[in-house]
Design an enzyme around this catalytic site. Structure first.
Site, PDB file in Angstrom:
ATOM      1  N   CYS A  74      21.161  46.361 -46.973  1.00 25.79           N
ATOM      2  CA  CYS A  74      22.598  46.203 -46.723  1.00 25.79           C
ATOM      3  C   CYS A  74      23.251  45.262 -47.719  1.00 25.79           C
ATOM      4  CB  CYS A  74      22.849  45.727 -45.290  1.00 25.79           C
ATOM      5  SG  CYS A  74      22.228  44.071 -44.962  1.00 25.79           S
ATOM      6  N   GLN A 113      10.027  50.018 -28.694  1.00 26.12           N
ATOM      7  CA  GLN A 113      10.660  50.494 -27.439  1.00 26.12           C
ATOM      8  C   GLN A 113      11.839  51.391 -27.807  1.00 26.12           C
ATOM      9  OE1 GLN A 113      11.267  47.439 -24.436  1.00 26.12           O
ATOM     10  NE2 GLN A 113       9.203  46.691 -24.672  1.00 26.12           N
ATOM     11  N   MET A1043      16.434  54.638 -23.494  1.00 34.95           N
ATOM     12  CA  MET A1043      17.027  53.563 -24.299  1.00 34.95           C
ATOM     13  C   MET A1043      15.973  52.536 -24.684  1.00 34.95           C
ATOM     14  SD  MET A1043      19.507  52.500 -21.201  1.00 34.95           S
ATOM     15  CE  MET A1043      18.932  52.483 -19.509  1.00 34.95           C
ATOM     16  N   GLU A1266      14.622  45.044 -15.307  1.00 33.69           N
ATOM     17  CA  GLU A1266      15.499  43.888 -15.386  1.00 33.69           C
ATOM     18  C   GLU A1266      14.880  42.555 -14.943  1.00 33.69           C
ATOM     19  OE1 GLU A1266      18.214  46.109 -12.775  1.00 33.69           O
ATOM     20  OE2 GLU A1266      19.774  45.220 -14.010  1.00 33.69           O
TER      21      GLU A1266
END
Ligand SMILES: Cc1cc2nc3c(=O)[nH]c(=O)nc-3n(C[C@H](O)[C@H](O)[C@H](O)COP(=O)(O)OP(=O)(O)OC[C@H]3O[C@@H](n4cnc5c(N)ncnc54)[C@H](O)[C@@H]3O)c2cc1C
Ligand code: FES
Ligand code: FES
Length: 1334
Positions: A74, A113, A1043, A1266
């Site tokens: 970047c 993940q 996700m 969570e």
């Protein structure tokens, strides 16, 4: 000047020639858009996250060596790549050809993940292995220091890397001469495990070996080019900028003579971010290419001369060699520089950034300049007119005209003098995070005694971070010359320096009192360091240090990471091919690691595609007086600017406004959307939208402001049980307190991304979007466009991290994007930049918890009254339900017989806060735990005693009268106490604290009861669709979103068990409203629970239909059975459904059964803090969890530890900073620090309780997404414990106002001492602080 304008480099072995390159182009967009190599990801654009890491290889024709180094694409201008070879993740390996061992291992060790950070991780590791095929663990963690991951918690990534290390599996600490492999977790030999449990999640024997001969070779053409072709200055011209790359010093000096204002770009890590984030435009850039004189390394009689073009990494290597070669007394400065170089940024930046660029850019927080200045370095300058030397001193650092480079001059090299006998140089820094974070304050200090008489002959002290440039405490140093090196001198020095280096209360960056304290704390440390050496050199004449002072001298070095895992094996009777309960790899793991996994912005451009860019409010509460779009609209390529007017009556959805109308309520509110042919055009036009505001009152930013103005969202919620008022009358003691907790940014690695494609027929739209709620997107878009939902289809293949942040705001962004796409009949893409994303989307709610607690002297809490206030921001979003969940979860593991708890969401002029992993529990749980520690302190008991006393036991009832059985909670608690050897270590910690004044250790254990449920039956319904094709393969679809949590992997495991089909036979393409309609939002830890039951239902329906066929031909294959079913006209497709867990809650009565079950656990953490700087290190964490019957232990452990590390960030590090006008300052990884690899506990032990039966859930499993976040507060309380030890030792009786996060600033300021007392304090109200805690 002989010039060329052709750019030639290689990418993954393929030659790239660019004739008309735009010098403004960076490598990242070039790779992604032009070469369609989308494996390299955008995460921040500023060098701070490592998602864009590539390897650059360069051949040096002089040394005949190839240098391979990692770089952030970047910030790499493509013009700087001439003659280099770039390797991206696609060039490392691919599933189509050959997977590289790194890619295989990172996937199989469960180091991925969501996968968005994975290509960057692979590239950092790959570059390491190209340079060191058998690295040490230090080299490994150092190589990964510039890469962030928000999901995994890093441990499994380290595990993957360790498999390449020489001593894989060993902590390499050899404490007490014993290797970790020879000792158990607690220093005792471990008991032989029975075969009921496992401790490994992967098998190393099946890994591909690393074979360096298989790597891409450096392109011979480039070698020949470097050897044979005379290099030519290259010039590239774009629309706005010209790039000149001189190849000789003469040409460089000529170019600089011709364009004196042009910057000399080396690593572009300073110029690049300025151009990108501050909009600075340089019409001409001069970028020297491999000029020999800029890369020298010379020993002269007075010191070392280093070329200005050497990268910081090369400087580090050179200095590391030099300190080995030369006597210690000559290398004081080099050692100090090395100390800073090891923590400065990450490997990528250190390899790109040059010494010259670092020196000349003179950042106020530069780590090296203070040291180079104290060491009396000289800068060797050249221009066409000749050469000269200038000192690198205070005047140079403050850019005084007479002391600076002239505009036509180039810095060629730097002379760093050797140190002399009786001369000492030290480096100090303290940052928000231990590595890869700019210093809050840093310093270089030097003293010279002339001879061993301890009398100061020369003294030089410079500080960074405390002003607009590096500051020299010159007058103070002058005054101290001739003084002996003793405590009196120190005391005078502190006072003088504080006077000279004064910081106003409003100083930019805030943390003013902390900075003042660090200024003198570093001085004290320098005093001690030098005193210790003097004592060593001349024991007879120098006084000894007090024993307990020595602890100030050690840096908090992290030990090498090691871990143990322990999870139950599957029942030995389970069929070997049944994958349930086994640690299966994330099914996208290999695709993540090879860069083949397609995320939203990786989708190729659609014909005629437009780009949408939002213009957001710069005011927190104001009237929009006028909006002038004319200049923006007149720019080439701009197609439209969408305002609220165009959206008319569909400008809101479920009370959430889409675009601002005539008033704005927060900075970052969406005002209008610019649509153009390209991202660059849209961005340039957005900058030209002129909005005139008139500020309105009141401006409410903080919870306290909101309470004062009675500014609330919705009614208050209340939970009550027992009789609190009566109970207060009978208790022994009553205590009141409060705690404030800051918010948290989601920091998903993939920013908000969407592509809306009009189908051109029947007003149909396809929306490809990174979201957790496809149905929500469908609904909001359909409503905005006034279309029936059946025309709007939403597709989600995977999401690069979400954590609750890709629901409501994503819907609003998608609605406006879809409106534009529909209006123009063209595809529209909208990808938020990291800064925009952080500004616009809100995050976790800050909380204020007030409590009044009544308890008996033995620690029993009989009465508790609490008030929770959340900072909801400007709109409701999910604030009400979050307050409700916070109330329902606030009891955590404790039985409060008499409780009254009120919750209220505050309406403020901040971007609306929303759901974030844990949904209220991490905040209210912390308030409760704090209350417990306060009670413990009053009763003279330990917090764990009071926790145990008040914990639920056996069968009981929650405050909302839901029954619970706390047996497994107690089991987790006891096991965690035992596994962590809590009492033993408590004694060790206490002993350490007695022996060390400046370092303290802390130990804390917290229990966890995390309720699982979504609040209503309908919100828990889920559906699935399973097809079997005639070749016997199966396709599964369900309503859950992948996700990172591995839900698709678990669903395939379910289908595989139910259909008795190998997992390889089952496929899952993604989630779509077209295949499974009316899905619920993926979140709340229940995605696999609910959708798994639906998949199971569908599979069972199919099996029931096919049973007769299978029975007829039991030896047949799925192909045979599918064909037979088809022939008999039996449908091979089934819908599965789960109606949701029974759930209800009556808020009027405060009663109900809102949850289906509870996840239990406990975590114990140990930390060490540095009382002098506020630094802390995480020594060890033990986690015990009750996960029921794990469907996939690897994924479940991943969720627990990933959440734990996210929680650790929440409670100890992540700080959002707002200006008093409500502007968010922290808009990227450089300002907002999430945990990096240096932060994870050196030792991590995770174990599961033996399986338990839980009849209503999917195979008795529990949702774990969570709960782990809350366990991060064990680190918070361990720090608290350490600080309390320091405060007790210092005799501080005043209560300490604890708040979260416990940052270095708060730790340091709580450990009050003579230095915190010495600093000047500003009268509150006498200045406007830089930031306000919201
Ligand atoms: C993500 C990130 C993290 C960072 N973390 C840290 C940190 O922890 N600590 C720290 O101290 N710094 C940190 N930095 C700053 C970094 O050290 C500097 O950006 C870097 O050293 C600048 O070197 P460069 O070669 O990239 O400079 P460039 O951007 O190429 O140039 C910078 C300036 O120097 C001038 N210049 C360069 N070379 C010469 C020369 N030979 N003669 C004359 N002028 C010249 C240019 O004209 C330009 O104005 C960080 C930067 C980033 C992006
Ligand atoms: S995208 Fe390049 S470092 Fe973040
Ligand atoms: S796996 Fe690392 S960010 Fe998601």
């Amino acid at each position: 000047m002989d010039r060329a304008s052709e750019l030639l480099f290689f990418v993954n072995g393929r030659k790239v020639i660019e004739k008309n390159v735009d010098p403004e182009t960076m490598l990242l967009p070039y790779l992604r858009k032009k070469l369609r190599l989308t494996g390299t990801k955008y995460g921040c654009g500023g060098g701070g996250c490592g998602a864009c890491t590539v390897m650059i290889s360069q051949y040096n024709s002089r040394t005949k060596k190839i240098r391979h180094y990692p770089a952030n694409a970047c910030l790499t201008p493509i013009c700087s790549l001439h003659g280099t070879a770039v390797t991206t993740v696609e060039g490392v390996g691919s599933s189509k050809t050959r997977i590289h061992p790194i890619q295989e291992r990172i996937a199989k060790c469960h180091g991925t993940q969501c996968g968005f950070c994975t290509p960057g991780m692979v590239m950092s590791m790959y570059t390491l292995l190209r340079n060191h095929p058998e690295p040490t663990l230090d080299q490994l963690t150092d190589a990964l220091g510039g890469n962030l991951c928000r999901c995994t918690g890093y441990r499994p990534i380290i595990e993957a890397g360790k498999t390449f290390c020489k001593t894989s599996g060993c902590c390499q600490s050899k404490e007490n001469g014993v290797c970790c492999l020879d000792q158990g977790v607690n220093g005792l030999p471990e008991l032989e495990e029975d075969n009921k449990t496992s401790s490994v999640l992967f098998s190393e024997v099946e890994f591909l070996p690393l074979d360096p001969t298989q790597e891409l070779i450096f392109p011979p053409e480039l070698k020949i080019m470097a050897e044979k072709q005379p290099p030519k200055t290259r010039v590239f011209s774009g629309d706005r900028m010209m790039w000149i790359s001189p190849v000789t010093l003469k040409e460089l000096l000529e170019a600089k003579f011709k364009y004196p204002q042009a910057p000399v770009v080396m690593g572009n890590t300073s110029v690049g971010p300025e151009m990108k984030f501050k909009g600075v435009l340089h019409p001409v850039i001069i970028s020297p290419d491999r000029i020999e004189e800029l890369n020298v390394r010379k020993h002269a009689c007075n010191g070392l001369t280093l070329g200005a073009g050497l990268s910081l990494a090369q400087v580090e290597d050179i200095l590391a060699e030099v300190v080995q070669e030369l006597p210690e007394e000559k290398t004081q400065t080099y050692r100090a520089l090395l100390k800073h170089l090891r923590t400065l940024a990450g490997q990528q930046i250190r390899n790109m950034a040059s010494l010259g660029g670092h020196i000349v850019s003179r950042h106020l927080d530069s780590d090296l300049n203070p040291l180079l200045a104290v060491a009396n370095c000289t800068l060797n300058l050249r221009s066409k007119e000749g050469e000269r030397q200038i000192p690198l001193n205070e005047q140079f650092l403050s850019k005084c005209p007479g002391a600076d480079l002239k505009s036509q001059e180039i810095l060629v090299s730097v002379n760093i003098p050797y140190s002399r006998k009786w001369e000492f140089v030290s480096a100090f820094r303290q940052a928000q995070r231990r590595q890869n974070a700019l210093a809050i304050v840093n310093s270089g200090m030097r003293v010279f005694f002339g001879e061993g008489d301890g009398i100061i002959k020369e003294l030089s002290i410079l500080y960074g971070g405390v002003g607009s440039t590096t500051i020299c405490a010159k007058n103070s140093c002058q005054k101290l010359i001739g003084r002996p090196w003793n405590e009196e001198m120190l005391d005078t020095a502190c006072r003088l320096v504080l006077d000279e280096v004064s910081l106003p209360g409003w100083a930019p960056g805030g943390k003013v009192e902390f900075k003042r304290t660090l200024i003198i704390s570093f001085l004290f440390r320098f005093y001690l360091e030098v005193s210790q050496i003097l004592k060593r050199m001349d024991p007879a004449h120098c006084p000894s240090l007090a024993d307990n002072y020595e602890s100030a001298l050690e840096d908090l070095h992290s030990r090498h990471h090691w871990q143990t895992l322990n999870y139950p094996n599957v029942n030995p009777r389970q069929l070997p091919q049944d994958p349930i309960g086994r640690p299966m790899m994330h099914l996208s793991g290999i695709k993540h690691a090879t860069g083949e996994a397609v995320y939203c912005d990786d989708m190729p451009a659609v014909d005629q595609e437009l780009f949408l860019m939002f213009v957001t409010s710069s005011r927190a509460h104001a009237k929009i007086v006028s909006m002038d779009l004319s200049e923006a609209l007149s720019l080439p390529g701009v197609v439209d600017i969408v305002t609220a007017e165009q959206l008319k009556d569909t400008n809101s959805f479920a009370e959430e406004p889409l675009l601002a109308t005539d008033e704005v309520f927060c900075v970052g509110q969406l005002v209008c959307a610019v649509v153009a042919d390209s991202e660059i055009q849209a961005r340039r036009a957005a900058e030209r939208v002129k909005i005139v505001y008139q500020d309105l009152k009141p401006l409410i930013l903080t919870i306290e402001d909101a309470i004062q103005h009675k500014s609330f969202l919705e009614q208050e919620r209340k939970l009550e049980c027992g009789n609190v008022d009566e109970a207060f009358k009978v208790v022994d003691q009553i205590l009141e307190g409060e705690i404030h907790m800051g918010g948290q940014e989601h920091f998903y690695m993939e920013t908000q991304s969407m592509l809306v494609v009009p189908k051109g027929e029947d007003q149909e739209l396809d929306i490809y979007v990174s979201t957790q709620g496809p149905r929500y997107i469908q609904d909001i878009v359909a409503s905005t466009l006034k279309l029936p939902a059946n025309k709007v289809m939403c597709h989600v293949r995977r999401v690069g991290g979400a954590f609750g942040g890709k629901i409501v705001k994503t819907g609003i962004l998608a609605a406006i994007t879809a409106f534009t796409a529909s209006k123009h009949g063209r595809a529209v893409r909208c990808i938020l930049e990291r800064g925009e994303d952080m500004l616009i989307t809100g995050g976790r709610h800050p909380y204020l918890g007030k409590f009044k607690v009544g308890f008996m002297n033995d620690g029993r809490i009989l009465a508790l009254e609490m008030e929770h206030y959340s900072n909801g921001g400007s709109t409701l979003d999910e604030s009400l339900i979050l307050i409700e969940m916070g109330l329902l979860k606030m009891d955590n593991a404790y039985k409060f017989p008499n409780l009254r708890c009120l919750g209220r969401a505050c309406r403020t002029n901040l971007p609306s806060n929303t759901s974030l992993r844990g949904f209220g529990f991490p905040q209210t749980g912390l308030i409760t735990e704090f209350c417990i520690t306060e009670v413990a302190s009053k009763c003279g008991l330990s917090p764990e005693q009071v926790r145990t006393i008040n914990m639920y036991k056996g069968l009981d009832q929650t405050p909302y009268k839901q029954e619970i059985n706390a047996t497994r909670l107690i089991q987790c608690w006891r096991e965690c106490l035992a596994k962590s050897s809590f009492s033993l270590r408590r004694a060790t910690v206490d002993k350490f604290n007695i022996e060390n004044y400046w370092k303290k250790k802390g130990l804390a254990i917290v229990p966890l009861k995390f309720p699982i449920g979504v609040g209503s039956v309908s919100m828990g319904q889920a559906a699935a669709l399973v097809h079997i094709y005639l070749d016997g393969s199966a396709l599964v679809t369900h309503g859950g979103i992948e996700m990172g949590q591995g839900v698709h992997t678990k669903m395939i495991q379910v289908a595989s068990r139910e259909l008795k089909m190998p997992m390889s036979n089952v496929h899952l393409r993604g989630t779509s409203t077209e295949t499974v309609p009316n899905t619920n939002i993926s979140g709340g830890s229940v995605v696999a629970d609910l959708n798994g039951l639906a998949v199971k239902d569908a599979c069972q329906a199919l099996m029931k239909r096919l049973e007769p066929i299978i029975n007829k031909n039991p030896g047949g294959t799925w192909k045979d059975w599918a064909q037979a079913a088809f022939d008999e006209s039996i449908s091979l497709s089934a819908v599965g459904y789960f109606r949701g867990y029974e759930s209800n809650m009556d808020w009027e009565k405060g009663e109900g059964h809102p949850f289906e079950y509870y996840v239990y656990g406990a975590a114990c953490s140990e930390v060490e803090i540095d009382c002098l700087t506020g630094d802390h290190k995480n020594i060890r964490t033990d986690i015990v969890m009750d996960v029921g019957n794990s469907i996939n232990p690897a994924l479940d452990i991943g969720q627990i530890e990933g959440a734990f590390v996210q929680g650790m960030g929440l409670y100890t590090m992540e700080e959002l900073k707002y200006s008093p006008q409500g502007v968010l300052y922290t808009r990227g990884p450089n300002q907002y620090k999430i945990p990096a690899i240096c932060d994870i506990p050196a030792e991590l032990h995770i174990s599961f309780l033996p399986p338990s039966e839980n009849s209503n859930t999917l195979y008795s499993s529990k949702g774990l997404g969570e709960s782990g976040v809350f366990l991060g507060c064990s680190v918070f309380f361990a720090i608290h414990d350490a600080v309390i030890a320091a405060r007790q030792e210092r005799g501080l009786r005043r209560p300490w106002q604890l708040s979260s996060p416990l940052t270095p600033e708060k730790i340091r300021m709580a450990c009050e001492d003579k230095f915190t007392k010495m600093i000047p304090r500003d009268e509150p109200g006498s200045y406007v602080p830089w930031n306000v805690p919201v």
